[in-house]
Motif scaffolding. Structure first.
Motif, PDB file in Angstrom:
ATOM      1  N   VAL A 519      -7.660   7.384 -12.344  1.00 21.44           N
ATOM      2  CA  VAL A 519      -6.813   6.633 -11.428  1.00 21.44           C
ATOM      3  C   VAL A 519      -6.844   5.184 -11.894  1.00 21.44           C
ATOM      4  O   VAL A 519      -7.904   4.571 -11.955  1.00 21.44           O
ATOM      5  CB  VAL A 519      -7.330   6.715  -9.980  1.00 21.44           C
ATOM      6  N   ARG A 520      -5.704   4.674 -12.262  1.00 16.90           N
ATOM      7  CA  ARG A 520      -5.627   3.302 -12.756  1.00 16.90           C
ATOM      8  C   ARG A 520      -5.017   2.391 -11.696  1.00 16.90           C
ATOM      9  O   ARG A 520      -4.504   2.862 -10.692  1.00 16.90           O
ATOM     10  CB  ARG A 520      -4.782   3.246 -14.034  1.00 16.90           C
ATOM     11  N   ASP A 521      -5.050   1.105 -11.940  1.00 16.05           N
ATOM     12  CA  ASP A 521      -4.454   0.190 -10.963  1.00 16.05           C
ATOM     13  C   ASP A 521      -2.938   0.143 -11.181  1.00 16.05           C
ATOM     14  O   ASP A 521      -2.406   0.819 -12.066  1.00 16.05           O
ATOM     15  CB  ASP A 521      -5.112  -1.195 -11.005  1.00 16.05           C
ATOM     16  N   ALA A 522      -2.246  -0.656 -10.365  1.00 16.24           N
ATOM     17  CA  ALA A 522      -0.782  -0.649 -10.401  1.00 16.24           C
ATOM     18  C   ALA A 522      -0.247  -1.067 -11.764  1.00 16.24           C
ATOM     19  O   ALA A 522       0.857  -0.696 -12.153  1.00 16.24           O
ATOM     20  CB  ALA A 522      -0.226  -1.553  -9.310  1.00 16.24           C
ATOM     21  N   GLN A 523      -1.051  -1.859 -12.521  1.00 14.94           N
ATOM     22  CA  GLN A 523      -0.599  -2.286 -13.847  1.00 14.94           C
ATOM     23  C   GLN A 523      -1.024  -1.318 -14.944  1.00 14.94           C
ATOM     24  O   GLN A 523      -0.800  -1.566 -16.120  1.00 14.94           O
ATOM     25  CB  GLN A 523      -1.149  -3.675 -14.177  1.00 14.94           C
ATOM     26  N   TYR A 551      -2.448  12.344   0.050  1.00 10.11           N
ATOM     27  CA  TYR A 551      -1.064  12.566  -0.357  1.00 10.11           C
ATOM     28  C   TYR A 551      -0.738  11.709  -1.587  1.00 10.11           C
ATOM     29  O   TYR A 551      -0.186  12.190  -2.569  1.00 10.11           O
ATOM     30  CB  TYR A 551      -0.129  12.228   0.804  1.00 10.11           C
ATOM     31  N   ALA A 552      -1.118  10.448  -1.507  1.00 10.38           N
ATOM     32  CA  ALA A 552      -0.796   9.536  -2.609  1.00 10.38           C
ATOM     33  C   ALA A 552      -1.470   9.972  -3.902  1.00 10.38           C
ATOM     34  O   ALA A 552      -0.911   9.818  -4.984  1.00 10.38           O
ATOM     35  CB  ALA A 552      -1.225   8.112  -2.248  1.00 10.38           C
ATOM     36  N   LEU A 553      -2.673  10.530  -3.794  1.00 11.22           N
ATOM     37  CA  LEU A 553      -3.390  10.936  -5.002  1.00 11.22           C
ATOM     38  C   LEU A 553      -2.863  12.257  -5.558  1.00 11.22           C
ATOM     39  O   LEU A 553      -2.909  12.493  -6.762  1.00 11.22           O
ATOM     40  CB  LEU A 553      -4.883  11.067  -4.692  1.00 11.22           C
ATOM     41  N   ALA A 554      -2.385  13.110  -4.664  1.00 12.20           N
ATOM     42  CA  ALA A 554      -1.988  14.448  -5.119  1.00 12.20           C
ATOM     43  C   ALA A 554      -0.553  14.494  -5.618  1.00 12.20           C
ATOM     44  O   ALA A 554      -0.188  15.364  -6.391  1.00 12.20           O
ATOM     45  CB  ALA A 554      -2.170  15.452  -3.988  1.00 12.20           C
ATOM     46  N   SER A 566      -0.751   2.479  -6.370  1.00 10.28           N
ATOM     47  CA  SER A 566      -0.138   1.214  -5.980  1.00 10.28           C
ATOM     48  C   SER A 566       0.131   1.201  -4.487  1.00 10.28           C
ATOM     49  O   SER A 566       0.115   2.242  -3.834  1.00 10.28           O
ATOM     50  CB  SER A 566       1.182   1.037  -6.722  1.00 10.28           C
ATOM     51  N   ASP A 567       0.388   0.029  -3.969  1.00  7.12           N
ATOM     52  CA  ASP A 567       0.735  -0.115  -2.555  1.00  7.12           C
ATOM     53  C   ASP A 567       1.956   0.725  -2.221  1.00  7.12           C
ATOM     54  O   ASP A 567       2.022   1.365  -1.178  1.00  7.12           O
ATOM     55  CB  ASP A 567       1.036  -1.577  -2.223  1.00  7.12           C
ATOM     56  N   GLU A 568       2.918   0.721  -3.145  1.00  5.65           N
ATOM     57  CA  GLU A 568       4.148   1.478  -2.897  1.00  5.65           C
ATOM     58  C   GLU A 568       3.847   2.956  -2.680  1.00  5.65           C
ATOM     59  O   GLU A 568       4.416   3.605  -1.821  1.00  5.65           O
ATOM     60  CB  GLU A 568       5.093   1.354  -4.091  1.00  5.65           C
ATOM     61  N   LYS A 569       2.947   3.453  -3.513  1.00  5.42           N
ATOM     62  CA  LYS A 569       2.629   4.873  -3.450  1.00  5.42           C
ATOM     63  C   LYS A 569       1.964   5.227  -2.123  1.00  5.42           C
ATOM     64  O   LYS A 569       2.319   6.220  -1.488  1.00  5.42           O
ATOM     65  CB  LYS A 569       1.710   5.224  -4.619  1.00  5.42           C
ATOM     66  N   ASN A 575       4.434   6.946   5.029  1.00  9.55           N
ATOM     67  CA  ASN A 575       5.750   7.183   5.614  1.00  9.55           C
ATOM     68  C   ASN A 575       6.040   8.670   5.763  1.00  9.55           C
ATOM     69  O   ASN A 575       6.664   9.088   6.732  1.00  9.55           O
ATOM     70  CB  ASN A 575       6.843   6.534   4.768  1.00  9.55           C
ATOM     71  N   PHE A 576       5.585   9.434   4.791  1.00 11.17           N
ATOM     72  CA  PHE A 576       5.788  10.878   4.906  1.00 11.17           C
ATOM     73  C   PHE A 576       5.036  11.420   6.122  1.00 11.17           C
ATOM     74  O   PHE A 576       5.582  12.205   6.912  1.00 11.17           O
ATOM     75  CB  PHE A 576       5.331  11.614   3.646  1.00 11.17           C
TER      76      PHE A 576
END
Length: 882
Positions: A519-523, A551-554, A566-569, A575-576
């Motif tokens: 898992v990397r950072d947003a950059q 959810y974000a990780l899967a 990332s924050d977006e993710k 939101n889901f």
RNA sequence: GGAGGCAUAGCUCAGUUGGUUAGAGUACAUGCUUGACAUGCAUGGGGUCGAUGGUUCGAAUCCAUCUGUCUCCACCA
């Protein structure tokens, strides 16, 4: 039926996640009851270090495991996820040493026993931290079986293995050159060395011949090791140096005389083709030394300072000594020149200190005989890597394996069960803690060293199930099913578990190794302490909920590949969850029935048949994806079904009947919407367990918890594919109408009549008319085969919407720009003609018709027919504009 | 030095044995207090699928070479 309750208006995961987890634990849902009539599914957790804090890597790894475990548990398997922690000898010992330093204490001052007391205290205090963090994530581990690599059972397994291997001749003790960390003061294995490029120098030095016939020049990156030189070597085939082999040199500053030897190891075309040989401080030199029987002269203390034999440099560390020696060589004229040179230097994976090769007595495992069956097991497909490509990594390592240095000069760990007699030198390998010398009958001294941490983790899949005892758990759950881990520890851990399982159990430790990335950072950077770019999963849970994190990780992530966080993710994930929450609230508030039953087919509306069919397809697709470990794909299928199909279409379509309590179909709709929602919650449960449970319990339900309910299966009784297609056509028309209106900037509040010209009255009829009223801003829907001479509408003043099944006229004459309309229709026509031409060409291509599968050809034909229908409609529309 | 991954819309990524008019999320634009949700709804623009060549009726997908990028393994003084 259980009591159900209202859902609060806002989705606040913090309010129910802990409560739900506690309930699951109280009910012992995570603890399997062995049932031999059922298939088993088991996973052993990659034990996190007790020094660790939950990081994103753990969060990903454990989310994936929990998804698989929950899926299998709901699918009827007897399921065990066995948790535990690793004692992490070197990491933990380093922490404790550091803590003692604060108090001004050293290991040696307090002694082994007191030190171990502190270590155990530390474990008691902090070892549980990571476990409680795993619980926050929702991990459905069987905590009643929790293990620790240093607990009694694991320790027994370790001793047993050590003795077995020793008796088999696969463990030996010997003086070898090993990687030594001068900071951690222990040996480390080859796998624990990390190489990095470092800028350095290449010092050109000359040694004089003792017979006064001049000098021999060579270069080195480590001049300080010259104190321990015992030869200088050239290649035996090197013409330049043929005559000097056998001559003697004198080492400057030291005065010792050493021979010039010939060895294949020296490459003629690198540097001057001459190498100084320091067997005590370089692995290659050590090998050369053995071949030529050279003395080994150690010049450094364990903390890499020069030993007292060289008074001028004694006590200096390696780098000070290097400086001083270079200076002295320069003064005395032995230094020829200095070049800049970048080279690869081995460093300790724990503390990044440059490793100092060191000759010492260590224990090793002979790897070749163990590696062979381990290679075979993967080669023959008995154990599979997902994705497959990682087996290349594995083979490469296994096929070039070297003996494994397993002794560590540490105290925190499994102490080596070897005992020595100080009187006669006898050695005994035994489980007995107070061994007595078989010759002198005197008490013996145990080897002070401990074993490499990975020695105990290698046994993890069976030591945790009770081995070496033949326990019920071991018989039933071994071999385990899936091992989930990152690609970074395939060599460290996975490969060692494989040969261990095969050697001691006679059976592989697991069927499948599911590999995930970092898992990397947003950059896209690796998360690291030094960069300070780490994202704390606990903070994410606090802010967005564990489900959102999972959810974000899967999602959007495929096996073996790195992912960015990332924050977006995480916001998209939250939101889901929020969407699911609100859709459920809607369903819940429309439910008056107190149990959900699937109505018989003849009672179902077209939209009901459609959603049931789509749901059914989603079930098969999700199961198929999970079965091949495509977790990201499975979740994205569910996302699409839940949001796009269920919420955006079915819920909207169902509102007509749902809002009308008097409608006889109202209860039918309630049952269908309830059925599909509950099925969807079940499908989603492995991914987002908390919210699905909270919602499930608020609805009429038959199981006391969703996690012990049955995972949906494909059901032929709800497959209405041929009828469901009709609703797809209605959706097509609806979308086209919306698009046309939006294009012309007609406000949704402005309703208009819809004249639908179609020959498909099985699709467009009274039943479907209501959908257009609700979803396509229709004030009234009039259906006829055509309106050519119909007085209700003048076709040349209407907006026309054309699909393959219908042409819709919307009387909005006041806002039509006929020029623009013509342009649009002509554009449409051109596009269709292009497509038709392409397909006609394709279908008249003999090669294609002869060789392509029938299904593909039929598909292309159907497309062609559809385009022709559309074209006919467009042509007619253009006609009418004139 | 050896091996491997990745290269697809502005960004992050899917694309399952070769057959779609190449998809999603996000960002962007426009409109919408549509009685579950503005953490929302609707509509839209945006891609010669890194380059070249090959195999095939058909290539984002298979093969070869190249370029860029990341990683693993080995380590030459």
């Amino acid at each position: 039926m259980n009591q159900n309750h209202e859902l609060p208006k806002t989705y606040s995961p913090g309010e129910f996640e802990d409560r739900i987890y506690k309930n699951w634990c109280d009910k012992n849902y995570f603890t399997p009851t062995i049932d031999k009539s059922k298939p088993h599914y088991s996973i052993v957790i990659p034990p996190p270090n007790i020094t660790g804090q939950l990081h994103m890597g753990h969060a990903l790894d454990n989310t994936l495991q929990d998804i698989l475990i929950r899926y299998k548990r709901m699918s009827g398997f007897c399921t065990l996820w066995l948790p535990g922690t690793d004692h992490a000898s070197i990491a933990t010992e380093a922490k404790i040493v550091a803590a003692m330093r604060e108090e001004g204490l050293t290991k040696e001052e307090i002694g082994r026993e007191k030190f171990l007391e502190r270590a155990w205290d530390w474990k008691e205090k902090y070892g549980g931290r990571i476990v409680s963090q795993l619980k926050k994530l929702g991990s459905s581990c069987d905590w009643s079986r929790e293990r620790f690599t240093l607990d009694e059972g694991c320790s027994r397994a370790v001793k047993d293995v050590f003795i077995r291997l020793y008796e088999k001749g696969l463990i030996y003790r010997g003086e070898r050159i090993i990687n030594w960390c001068p900071h951690c003061l222990t040996s480390i294995s080859d796998a624990e060395v990390e190489y990095e490029d470092q800028a350095g120098f290449f010092w050109h030095i000359k040694y004089p011949f003792t017979d006064g016939s001049g000098y021999l020049e060579f270069a080195t990156t480590r001049p300080e090791t010259m104190l321990g030189d015992t030869a200088v070597a050239v290649n035996p085939n090197d013409e330049r140096y043929k005559d000097i082999v056998g001559k003697t040199l004198r080492i400057p500053l030291v005065g010792r005389e050493i021979p010039v030897i010939a060895d294949e190891y020296v490459e003629t075309d690198f540097g001057t083709g001459v190498v100084k040989i320091t067997p005590a401080h370089d692995p290659n030199d050590f090998e050369v030394g053995r071949r030529h029987d050279l003395p080994i002269i150690n010049v450094m203390t364990p903390d890499a300072k020069i030993v007292d034999d060289y008074p001028k440099y004694a006590g200096m560390d390696r780098y000070e000594a290097r400086k001083a020696i270079v200076e002295d060589l320069r003064e005395q004229g032995y230094l020829i020149k200095v070049e800049n040179y970048t080279h690869n230097v081995g460093t300790c994976y724990r503390c990044s200190t440059t490793v100092e090769p060191r000759v010492s007595m260590q224990w090793f495992v002979k790897m070749k005989p163990l590696a062979e069956p381990a290679i075979k097991a993967v080669r023959e497909g008995d154990i599979k890597f997902v994705p497959e490509r990682f087996d290349k990594n594995y083979f490469h390592w296994m096929e070039n394996i070297r003996d494994w240095c397993i002794s560590r000069q540490l105290w925190w760990g499994h102490r080596i069960p070897a005992f020595y007699c100080d009187d006669c030198g006898e050695m005994v390998i035994t489980k007995d803690e107070s061994a007595v010398c078989p010759k002198c009958k005197k008490a013996m001294r145990q080897d002070p060293d401990t074993l490499d941490t990975w020695f105990s983790s290698a046994l993890w899949p069976f030591s945790t199930l009770g081995w070496p005892d033949e326990t019920e758990d071991l018989k039933y759950f071994y071999p385990t099913s899936t091992l989930v881990t990152g690609y970074d520890i395939i060599t460290f851990w996975v490969s060692r578990m494989i040969f261990s399982g095969l050697e001691y159990m006679g059976e592989k430790p697991f069927d499948t190794v599911l590999i995930h990335g970092l898992v990397r950072d947003a950059q896209g950077r690796k998360m690291s302490k030094s960069l300070g770019n780490g994202i704390d999963p606990l903070e994410i849970i606090e802010k967005y909920g564990a489900d959102a994190l999972r959810y974000a990780l899967a999602t959007g992530n495929s096996p073996g590949n790195d992912m960015r966080f990332s924050d977006e993710k995480i916001e998209a994930a939250r939101n889901f969850a929020n969407k699911l929450w609100n859709a459920s609230r809607f369903v819940r508030m429309n439910l008056t029935v107190d149990s959900i039953e699937l109505p018989s087919p003849e009672k179902l509306g077209i939209e009901d048949k459609w959603i049931l069919t789509r749901f059914n397809n989603t079930v098969s697709e999700v199961r198929a994806a999970l079965d091949r470990f495509d977790i990201g794909v499975a979740l994205s299928l569910l996302n699409d079904f839940t949001w796009d199909i269920f919420c955006d279409w079915y819920i909207e379509l169902s509102k007509a009947k749902l809002n009308d309590r008097e409608n006889p179909a109202n209860k039918i709709t309630q049952n269908v919407i309830g059925y599909v929602l509950i099925g969807t919650l079940k499908l989603l449960h492995p991914f987002i367990p908390f919210i699905t449970e909270e919602i499930y319990l608020s609805l009429p339900h038959s199981d006391e918890s969703i996690m012990i309910s049955k995972y949906p299966e494909y059901d032929s009784a709800i497959d209405f594919s041929s009828e469901a297609v009709k609703l797809d056509k209605i959706i097509d028309v609806t979308k086209s109408i919306r698009a046309r209106r939006s294009e012309m900037n007609v406000a949704p509040s402005r309703k208009a009549k819809l004249f639908i010209a179609t020959k498909y009255n099985d699709i467009f009829n009274e039943e479907s008319a209501v959908f257009f009223t609700r979803l396509a801003s229709a004030s009234e829907v009039i259906i006829s085969e055509n309106f050519d001479s119909d007085e209700r509408i003048s076709l040349d003043e209407a907006v026309q919407v054309i699909t393959d099944t219908a042409t819709v006229y919307i009387p909005l004459s006041d806002i039509i720009d006929f020029e623009k309309e013509k342009e649009r229709l002509n554009g449409e026509r051109k596009k269709l003609l292009g497509e038709i031409e392409r397909l006609e060409k394709k279908l008249s291509n003999e090669g294609f018709v002869a060789k392509a599968p029938a299904a593909v050809i039929d598909g292309e034909k159907a497309k062609l027919a559809k385009y022709r229908e559309n074209l006919a409609g467009v042509d007619a529309a253009i006609e009418k504009l004139h």
